[in-house]
Motif scaffolding. Sequence first.
Motif, PDB file in Angstrom:
ATOM      1  N   ALA A 117       0.836  -1.211   0.000  1.00 28.39           N
ATOM      2  CA  ALA A 117       0.000   0.000   0.000  1.00 28.39           C
ATOM      3  C   ALA A 117       0.869   1.258   0.000  1.00 28.39           C
ATOM      4  CB  ALA A 117      -0.945  -0.006   1.194  1.00 28.39           C
ATOM      5  N   MET A 118       1.978   1.246   0.744  1.00 30.59           N
ATOM      6  CA  MET A 118       2.884   2.396   0.754  1.00 30.59           C
ATOM      7  C   MET A 118       3.440   2.647  -0.629  1.00 30.59           C
ATOM      8  SD  MET A 118       5.195   2.323   4.179  1.00 30.59           S
ATOM      9  CE  MET A 118       5.535   0.589   4.074  1.00 30.59           C
ATOM     10  N   THR A 119       3.866   1.584  -1.285  1.00 29.71           N
ATOM     11  CA  THR A 119       4.454   1.710  -2.614  1.00 29.71           C
ATOM     12  C   THR A 119       3.426   2.229  -3.611  1.00 29.71           C
ATOM     13  OG1 THR A 119       6.063  -0.013  -2.105  1.00 29.71           O
ATOM     14  CG2 THR A 119       5.685   0.446  -4.427  1.00 29.71           C
ATOM     15  N   HIS A 120       2.203   1.758  -3.518  1.00 36.13           N
ATOM     16  CA  HIS A 120       1.138   2.271  -4.385  1.00 36.13           C
ATOM     17  C   HIS A 120       0.918   3.758  -4.141  1.00 36.13           C
ATOM     18  CE1 HIS A 120      -0.876  -0.950  -6.692  1.00 36.13           C
ATOM     19  NE2 HIS A 120      -0.238  -1.730  -5.836  1.00 36.13           N
ATOM     20  N   ARG A 121       0.921   4.164  -2.899  1.00 40.76           N
ATOM     21  CA  ARG A 121       0.686   5.562  -2.575  1.00 40.76           C
ATOM     22  C   ARG A 121       1.836   6.441  -3.068  1.00 40.76           C
ATOM     23  NH1 ARG A 121      -2.372   6.380   2.896  1.00 40.76           N
ATOM     24  NH2 ARG A 121      -3.783   4.965   1.828  1.00 40.76           N
ATOM     25  N   ILE A 122       3.037   5.908  -3.057  1.00 43.91           N
ATOM     26  CA  ILE A 122       4.198   6.689  -3.481  1.00 43.91           C
ATOM     27  C   ILE A 122       4.298   6.775  -4.997  1.00 43.91           C
ATOM     28  CG2 ILE A 122       6.740   6.668  -3.552  1.00 43.91           C
ATOM     29  CD1 ILE A 122       6.606   5.731  -0.596  1.00 43.91           C
ATOM     30  N   ASN A 123       4.107   5.658  -5.697  1.00 39.56           N
ATOM     31  CA  ASN A 123       4.305   5.730  -7.147  1.00 39.56           C
ATOM     32  C   ASN A 123       3.155   5.181  -7.985  1.00 39.56           C
ATOM     33  OD1 ASN A 123       4.613   2.978  -7.333  1.00 39.56           O
ATOM     34  ND2 ASN A 123       6.820   3.031  -7.621  1.00 39.56           N
ATOM     35  N   GLY A 124       2.031   4.920  -7.361  1.00 43.12           N
ATOM     36  CA  GLY A 124       0.856   4.515  -8.127  1.00 43.12           C
ATOM     37  C   GLY A 124       0.857   3.077  -8.597  1.00 43.12           C
ATOM     38  N   GLY A 125       1.817   2.307  -8.177  1.00 45.89           N
ATOM     39  CA  GLY A 125       1.901   0.904  -8.568  1.00 45.89           C
ATOM     40  C   GLY A 125       2.888   0.182  -7.677  1.00 45.89           C
ATOM     41  N   GLU A 126       3.385  -0.933  -8.170  1.00 47.46           N
ATOM     42  CA  GLU A 126       4.314  -1.741  -7.371  1.00 47.46           C
ATOM     43  C   GLU A 126       5.729  -1.717  -7.936  1.00 47.46           C
ATOM     44  OE1 GLU A 126       2.615  -5.607  -6.553  1.00 47.46           O
ATOM     45  OE2 GLU A 126       0.701  -4.687  -6.001  1.00 47.46           O
ATOM     46  N   HIS A 127       6.045  -0.653  -8.653  1.00 39.78           N
ATOM     47  CA  HIS A 127       7.373  -0.508  -9.242  1.00 39.78           C
ATOM     48  C   HIS A 127       8.449  -0.614  -8.163  1.00 39.78           C
ATOM     49  CE1 HIS A 127      10.604   0.896 -11.790  1.00 39.78           C
ATOM     50  NE2 HIS A 127      10.907   1.765 -10.853  1.00 39.78           N
ATOM     51  N   GLY A 128       9.388  -1.517  -8.369  1.00 39.65           N
ATOM     52  CA  GLY A 128      10.510  -1.661  -7.447  1.00 39.65           C
ATOM     53  C   GLY A 128      10.182  -2.309  -6.122  1.00 39.65           C
ATOM     54  N   LEU A 129       9.039  -2.972  -6.038  1.00 47.75           N
ATOM     55  CA  LEU A 129       8.629  -3.566  -4.770  1.00 47.75           C
ATOM     56  C   LEU A 129       9.667  -4.548  -4.203  1.00 47.75           C
ATOM     57  CD1 LEU A 129       6.462  -3.613  -2.606  1.00 47.75           C
ATOM     58  CD2 LEU A 129       5.273  -5.375  -3.923  1.00 47.75           C
ATOM     59  N   PRO A 130      10.270  -5.421  -5.015  1.00 42.56           N
ATOM     60  CA  PRO A 130      11.287  -6.318  -4.442  1.00 42.56           C
ATOM     61  C   PRO A 130      12.460  -5.561  -3.815  1.00 42.56           C
ATOM     62  CG  PRO A 130      10.576  -7.138  -6.578  1.00 42.56           C
ATOM     63  CD  PRO A 130       9.979  -5.762  -6.417  1.00 42.56           C
ATOM     64  N   ASP A 131      12.918  -4.479  -4.469  1.00 38.97           N
ATOM     65  CA  ASP A 131      14.007  -3.675  -3.892  1.00 38.97           C
ATOM     66  C   ASP A 131      13.556  -3.004  -2.613  1.00 38.97           C
ATOM     67  OD1 ASP A 131      15.795  -4.299  -5.918  1.00 38.97           O
ATOM     68  OD2 ASP A 131      15.328  -2.507  -7.089  1.00 38.97           O
ATOM     69  N   ARG A 132      12.345  -2.491  -2.599  1.00 40.24           N
ATOM     70  CA  ARG A 132      11.833  -1.822  -1.411  1.00 40.24           C
ATOM     71  C   ARG A 132      11.787  -2.808  -0.229  1.00 40.24           C
ATOM     72  NH1 ARG A 132       9.455   3.075  -3.546  1.00 40.24           N
ATOM     73  NH2 ARG A 132       9.227   2.820  -5.777  1.00 40.24           N
ATOM     74  N   ARG A 133      11.373  -4.041  -0.515  1.00 35.03           N
ATOM     75  CA  ARG A 133      11.364  -5.072   0.549  1.00 35.03           C
ATOM     76  C   ARG A 133      12.776  -5.348   1.035  1.00 35.03           C
ATOM     77  NH1 ARG A 133       6.300  -7.582   0.812  1.00 35.03           N
ATOM     78  NH2 ARG A 133       5.175  -7.687  -1.165  1.00 35.03           N
ATOM     79  N   LEU A 134      13.696  -5.471   0.106  1.00 37.99           N
ATOM     80  CA  LEU A 134      15.084  -5.757   0.461  1.00 37.99           C
ATOM     81  C   LEU A 134      15.675  -4.638   1.323  1.00 37.99           C
ATOM     82  CD1 LEU A 134      17.622  -7.568   0.046  1.00 37.99           C
ATOM     83  CD2 LEU A 134      18.124  -6.156  -1.955  1.00 37.99           C
ATOM     84  N   PHE A 135      15.469  -3.403   0.901  1.00 34.23           N
ATOM     85  CA  PHE A 135      15.986  -2.262   1.674  1.00 34.23           C
ATOM     86  C   PHE A 135      15.337  -2.182   3.033  1.00 34.23           C
ATOM     87  CE2 PHE A 135      16.620  -0.142  -2.672  1.00 34.23           C
ATOM     88  CZ  PHE A 135      17.893  -0.646  -2.802  1.00 34.23           C
TER      89      PHE A 135
END
Length: 135
Positions: A117-135
Amino acid sequence: MSGSRLSICHFLAQLCKGSKGFSSLTEQGIDPNHNAYEGNKQLGKTKRGDGYISRGRGFIPITGRYNYDKTGEDLYKDLIHHPEILASDILLALDSAGLFWTQHGLNRLADKDDIVAMTHRINGGEHGLPDRRLF
């Protein structure tokens, strides 16, 4: 920010992804003449060249003339005429990210550990979700 450890971790992860590992505060790969942002009325891009001029800048990249204008108003900076300062002034880039985080209710989502949900709110989709999880 709420200050919880989880919220701080999510905030830093999103900033890390948005800045390519804290290495760049300007969106890369945007062609000045042909890009998806050009003419996007939803982002307030009404003048020729707006797409390139108001490409993503900052730790949580601000994109679009409307968002540059609104963020500039909130931070008392003329981002319409000086959009580059979001990429050259690290404290302004942090202020912008904190403002976005707060205005978009991301603490609540971070405290729930809802990275999708955070990623959707930030960029409107799930772009880069695996990296975001890793970080």
